[in-house]
Design a protein around this motif. Structure first.
Motif, PDB file in Angstrom:
ATOM      1  N   ARG A  70     -15.899  40.170 -11.392  1.00 51.80           N
ATOM      2  CA  ARG A  70     -16.312  40.034 -10.408  1.00 51.80           C
ATOM      3  C   ARG A  70     -17.374  39.292 -10.918  1.00 51.80           C
ATOM      4  O   ARG A  70     -17.820  39.356 -12.123  1.00 51.80           O
ATOM      5  CB  ARG A  70     -16.766  41.609  -9.729  1.00 51.80           C
ATOM      6  N   PRO A  71     -18.566  39.171 -10.061  1.00 47.84           N
ATOM      7  CA  PRO A  71     -19.851  38.098  -9.884  1.00 47.84           C
ATOM      8  C   PRO A  71     -20.646  39.228 -10.982  1.00 47.84           C
ATOM      9  O   PRO A  71     -20.773  40.079 -10.264  1.00 47.84           O
ATOM     10  CB  PRO A  71     -20.450  37.930  -8.333  1.00 47.84           C
ATOM     11  N   LEU A  72     -21.878  38.502 -11.438  1.00 49.45           N
ATOM     12  CA  LEU A  72     -22.737  38.875 -12.057  1.00 49.45           C
ATOM     13  C   LEU A  72     -24.086  40.244 -11.463  1.00 49.45           C
ATOM     14  O   LEU A  72     -23.833  41.309 -11.698  1.00 49.45           O
ATOM     15  CB  LEU A  72     -23.724  38.055 -12.844  1.00 49.45           C
ATOM     16  N   VAL A  73     -24.108  39.422  -9.619  1.00 52.48           N
ATOM     17  CA  VAL A  73     -24.195  40.557  -9.109  1.00 52.48           C
ATOM     18  C   VAL A  73     -24.410  41.421  -8.719  1.00 52.48           C
ATOM     19  O   VAL A  73     -24.478  42.381  -9.033  1.00 52.48           O
ATOM     20  CB  VAL A  73     -25.078  39.677  -7.395  1.00 52.48           C
ATOM     21  N   CYS A  74     -22.755  40.894  -8.206  1.00 49.19           N
ATOM     22  CA  CYS A  74     -22.093  43.288  -8.725  1.00 49.19           C
ATOM     23  C   CYS A  74     -22.222  43.360  -9.717  1.00 49.19           C
ATOM     24  O   CYS A  74     -22.101  44.757 -10.025  1.00 49.19           O
ATOM     25  CB  CYS A  74     -20.652  42.677  -8.182  1.00 49.19           C
ATOM     26  N   GLN A  75     -21.906  43.038 -10.944  1.00 48.56           N
ATOM     27  CA  GLN A  75     -21.586  43.993 -11.932  1.00 48.56           C
ATOM     28  C   GLN A  75     -23.193  44.301 -12.086  1.00 48.56           C
ATOM     29  O   GLN A  75     -23.091  45.706 -12.776  1.00 48.56           O
ATOM     30  CB  GLN A  75     -21.522  42.555 -13.106  1.00 48.56           C
ATOM     31  N   THR A  76     -24.333  43.866 -12.162  1.00 44.76           N
ATOM     32  CA  THR A  76     -25.435  44.221 -12.768  1.00 44.76           C
ATOM     33  C   THR A  76     -26.436  45.146 -11.616  1.00 44.76           C
ATOM     34  O   THR A  76     -27.584  45.322 -11.961  1.00 44.76           O
ATOM     35  CB  THR A  76     -26.158  42.853 -12.473  1.00 44.76           C
ATOM     36  N   TYR A  77     -26.327  44.422  -9.359  1.00 42.57           N
ATOM     37  CA  TYR A  77     -26.624  45.714  -8.863  1.00 42.57           C
ATOM     38  C   TYR A  77     -26.561  46.727  -9.288  1.00 42.57           C
ATOM     39  O   TYR A  77     -25.278  47.767  -8.902  1.00 42.57           O
ATOM     40  CB  TYR A  77     -26.554  45.395  -7.135  1.00 42.57           C
ATOM     41  N   ILE A  78     -27.413  48.334  -8.696  1.00 43.63           N
ATOM     42  CA  ILE A  78     -27.273  49.266  -8.834  1.00 43.63           C
ATOM     43  C   ILE A  78     -28.179  49.822  -7.607  1.00 43.63           C
ATOM     44  O   ILE A  78     -29.398  49.470  -8.485  1.00 43.63           O
ATOM     45  CB  ILE A  78     -27.835  50.641  -9.923  1.00 43.63           C
ATOM     46  N   CYS A  79     -27.986  50.951  -6.968  1.00 43.32           N
ATOM     47  CA  CYS A  79     -29.059  51.167  -6.218  1.00 43.32           C
ATOM     48  C   CYS A  79     -29.822  53.204  -6.701  1.00 43.32           C
ATOM     49  O   CYS A  79     -29.633  53.335  -6.565  1.00 43.32           O
ATOM     50  CB  CYS A  79     -28.447  51.916  -5.217  1.00 43.32           C
ATOM     51  N   ALA A  80     -30.318  52.487  -7.909  1.00 44.84           N
ATOM     52  CA  ALA A  80     -31.427  53.038  -8.785  1.00 44.84           C
ATOM     53  C   ALA A  80     -32.656  51.656  -9.175  1.00 44.84           C
ATOM     54  O   ALA A  80     -32.554  51.406  -9.577  1.00 44.84           O
ATOM     55  CB  ALA A  80     -30.543  53.151  -9.994  1.00 44.84           C
ATOM     56  N   PRO A  81     -32.972  53.061  -9.465  1.00 47.16           N
ATOM     57  CA  PRO A  81     -34.764  51.845 -10.680  1.00 47.16           C
ATOM     58  C   PRO A  81     -34.652  51.635 -11.688  1.00 47.16           C
ATOM     59  O   PRO A  81     -33.862  52.138 -12.444  1.00 47.16           O
ATOM     60  CB  PRO A  81     -35.709  53.731 -10.377  1.00 47.16           C
ATOM     61  N   LEU A  82     -35.541  50.859 -12.285  1.00 50.51           N
ATOM     62  CA  LEU A  82     -34.889  49.846 -13.149  1.00 50.51           C
ATOM     63  C   LEU A  82     -36.543  49.162 -13.301  1.00 50.51           C
ATOM     64  O   LEU A  82     -37.410  48.996 -12.659  1.00 50.51           O
ATOM     65  CB  LEU A  82     -34.272  48.502 -12.833  1.00 50.51           C
ATOM     66  N   SER A  83     -36.825  48.966 -14.437  1.00 51.53           N
ATOM     67  CA  SER A  83     -37.945  49.105 -15.775  1.00 51.53           C
ATOM     68  C   SER A  83     -38.054  47.143 -14.858  1.00 51.53           C
ATOM     69  O   SER A  83     -37.420  46.340 -14.300  1.00 51.53           O
ATOM     70  CB  SER A  83     -37.550  48.554 -16.797  1.00 51.53           C
ATOM     71  N   GLN A  84     -39.254  47.098 -14.634  1.00 55.06           N
ATOM     72  CA  GLN A  84     -40.188  45.785 -14.439  1.00 55.06           C
ATOM     73  C   GLN A  84     -38.859  44.828 -14.859  1.00 55.06           C
ATOM     74  O   GLN A  84     -37.872  43.512 -14.666  1.00 55.06           O
ATOM     75  CB  GLN A  84     -41.461  45.278 -14.364  1.00 55.06           C
ATOM     76  N   ARG A  85     -39.090  44.705 -16.965  1.00 52.71           N
ATOM     77  CA  ARG A  85     -38.073  43.046 -17.110  1.00 52.71           C
ATOM     78  C   ARG A  85     -36.821  43.536 -16.966  1.00 52.71           C
ATOM     79  O   ARG A  85     -36.134  42.458 -17.204  1.00 52.71           O
ATOM     80  CB  ARG A  85     -38.640  43.885 -18.893  1.00 52.71           C
ATOM     81  N   ALA A  86     -36.513  44.503 -16.956  1.00 56.87           N
ATOM     82  CA  ALA A  86     -34.328  44.614 -15.946  1.00 56.87           C
ATOM     83  C   ALA A  86     -34.397  43.409 -15.183  1.00 56.87           C
ATOM     84  O   ALA A  86     -33.736  43.026 -15.002  1.00 56.87           O
ATOM     85  CB  ALA A  86     -34.073  45.972 -16.627  1.00 56.87           C
ATOM     86  N   GLU A  87     -35.776  44.156 -13.949  1.00 59.12           N
ATOM     87  CA  GLU A  87     -35.492  43.406 -13.055  1.00 59.12           C
ATOM     88  C   GLU A  87     -35.698  41.718 -12.855  1.00 59.12           C
ATOM     89  O   GLU A  87     -35.111  40.965 -12.279  1.00 59.12           O
ATOM     90  CB  GLU A  87     -36.456  43.607 -11.575  1.00 59.12           C
ATOM     91  N   ARG A  88     -36.787  41.632 -13.554  1.00 60.42           N
ATOM     92  CA  ARG A  88     -36.856  39.388 -14.329  1.00 60.42           C
ATOM     93  C   ARG A  88     -35.552  39.144 -14.828  1.00 60.42           C
ATOM     94  O   ARG A  88     -35.658  37.587 -14.289  1.00 60.42           O
ATOM     95  CB  ARG A  88     -38.216  39.947 -14.982  1.00 60.42           C
ATOM     96  N   LEU A  89     -35.277  40.312 -15.199  1.00 58.67           N
ATOM     97  CA  LEU A  89     -34.556  39.164 -16.349  1.00 58.67           C
ATOM     98  C   LEU A  89     -32.382  39.096 -15.028  1.00 58.67           C
ATOM     99  O   LEU A  89     -32.540  37.819 -15.171  1.00 58.67           O
ATOM    100  CB  LEU A  89     -33.528  40.093 -17.539  1.00 58.67           C
ATOM    101  N   ARG A  90     -32.912  39.810 -14.070  1.00 56.32           N
ATOM    102  CA  ARG A  90     -31.048  40.295 -13.894  1.00 56.32           C
ATOM    103  C   ARG A  90     -31.382  38.546 -12.571  1.00 56.32           C
ATOM    104  O   ARG A  90     -31.403  37.852 -12.627  1.00 56.32           O
ATOM    105  CB  ARG A  90     -31.188  41.259 -12.773  1.00 56.32           C
ATOM    106  N   GLU A  91     -32.681  38.547 -12.084  1.00 53.13           N
ATOM    107  CA  GLU A  91     -33.200  37.796 -11.123  1.00 53.13           C
ATOM    108  C   GLU A  91     -33.494  36.148 -11.613  1.00 53.13           C
ATOM    109  O   GLU A  91     -33.309  35.200 -10.964  1.00 53.13           O
ATOM    110  CB  GLU A  91     -35.031  37.788 -10.780  1.00 53.13           C
ATOM    111  N   THR A  92     -34.196  36.109 -13.423  1.00 57.90           N
ATOM    112  CA  THR A  92     -34.250  35.426 -14.207  1.00 57.90           C
ATOM    113  C   THR A  92     -32.429  33.925 -14.093  1.00 57.90           C
ATOM    114  O   THR A  92     -31.924  33.244 -13.623  1.00 57.90           O
ATOM    115  CB  THR A  92     -34.464  34.895 -14.991  1.00 57.90           C
ATOM    116  N   ILE A  93     -31.913  35.020 -14.541  1.00 55.53           N
ATOM    117  CA  ILE A  93     -30.137  34.968 -14.516  1.00 55.53           C
ATOM    118  C   ILE A  93     -29.784  34.093 -13.307  1.00 55.53           C
ATOM    119  O   ILE A  93     -29.001  33.222 -13.078  1.00 55.53           O
ATOM    120  CB  ILE A  93     -29.710  36.498 -15.036  1.00 55.53           C
TER     121      ILE A  93
END
Length: 220
Positions: free
Chosen positions: A132-155
């Motif tokens: 499955r795509p990266l977005v499917c693997q990395t999205y969780i409906c739970a809080p995450l840190s700013q750096r974790a969110e920025r990494l996901r968006e950058t990828i």
């Protein structure tokens, strides 16, 4: 272990942070660490009543942007289902390519009911789960840190930009778009990213895709 997922409490509940431990860490290391944490960690889910992702298909009805590597992943998943397709055919059959002015967006295709094409609606399972795509693997409906969110968006952003460039180079525009509103696309607007020529996430290093400030934040 080259990427560490860290349990963290936020004002909205239990979520996660992450840290890169080795300079040679790849996006595959990131995905494996996060997938393991999703299975084992205690997270505060903000949607539905599920305490785990298994058995929940809410994300399978949303926009799922794709990276270049995701298309190679889909090719492997479809091959396991008995469909040996060229990348261009996968783009045409299983994605939605939308052009609006100078912008192109490539997402996973959906049914008329707005469900992912790979969702088994009866058991709420993905038919290509291991690919499955990266977005499917990395999205969780739970809080995450700013750096974790920025990494996901950058990828996601860099990966989709490279996919757009690949499509413009390999598929005639007349055959590419599923939706178009006054397209004014200039292929020169898309430059190569660290995803260029890569077919798997273990080939893309986290350091290569991160701006310097984000990279330093991930190491701390």
């Amino acid at each position: 272990m080259s990427v560490k997922i860290i349990a963290k409490n936020f004002s909205t509940g239990a979520g996660y942070d992450l840290q890169v431990l080795e300079t040679g860490a790849s996006l595959r290391d990131y995905l494996e660490a996060l997938n393991n944490f999703i299975l084992e960690g205690q997270l505060t889910r903000s949607r539905g009543t599920q305490s785990q992702c298994a058995g929940c298909d809410l994300c399978c009805h949303e926009r799922i942007p794709l990276t270049l590597v995701d298309i190679y992943q889909l090719k492997r998943g479809l091959a396991e289902l008995g469909q040996d397709l060229a990348l261009a055919d996968i783009i045409k059959r299983y994605t939605n390519v939308k052009a609006e002015g100078s912008v192109i967006d490539i997402t996973l295709g959906q049914t008329e009911l707005g469900e992912c094409l790979f969702l088994e609606t009866e058991n709420k399972k993905c038919t290509i789960y291991n690919h499955r795509p990266l977005v499917c693997q990395t999205y969780i409906c739970a809080p995450l840190s700013q750096r974790a969110e920025r990494l996901r968006e950058t990828i996601v952003n860099l990966g989709e930009d490279q996919l757009v460039k690949w499509c413009l180079q390999n598929i005639p525009e007349a055959e590419l778009y599923h939706e178009a509103w006054e397209p004014e696309v200039n292929p020169a607007d898309w430059i190569d990213t660290p995803f260029q020529g890569k077919e798997d996430y273990d080939e893309v290093l986290i350091k290569e895709i991160c701006p310097p400030r984000l990279w330093q934040a991930l190491l701390r």
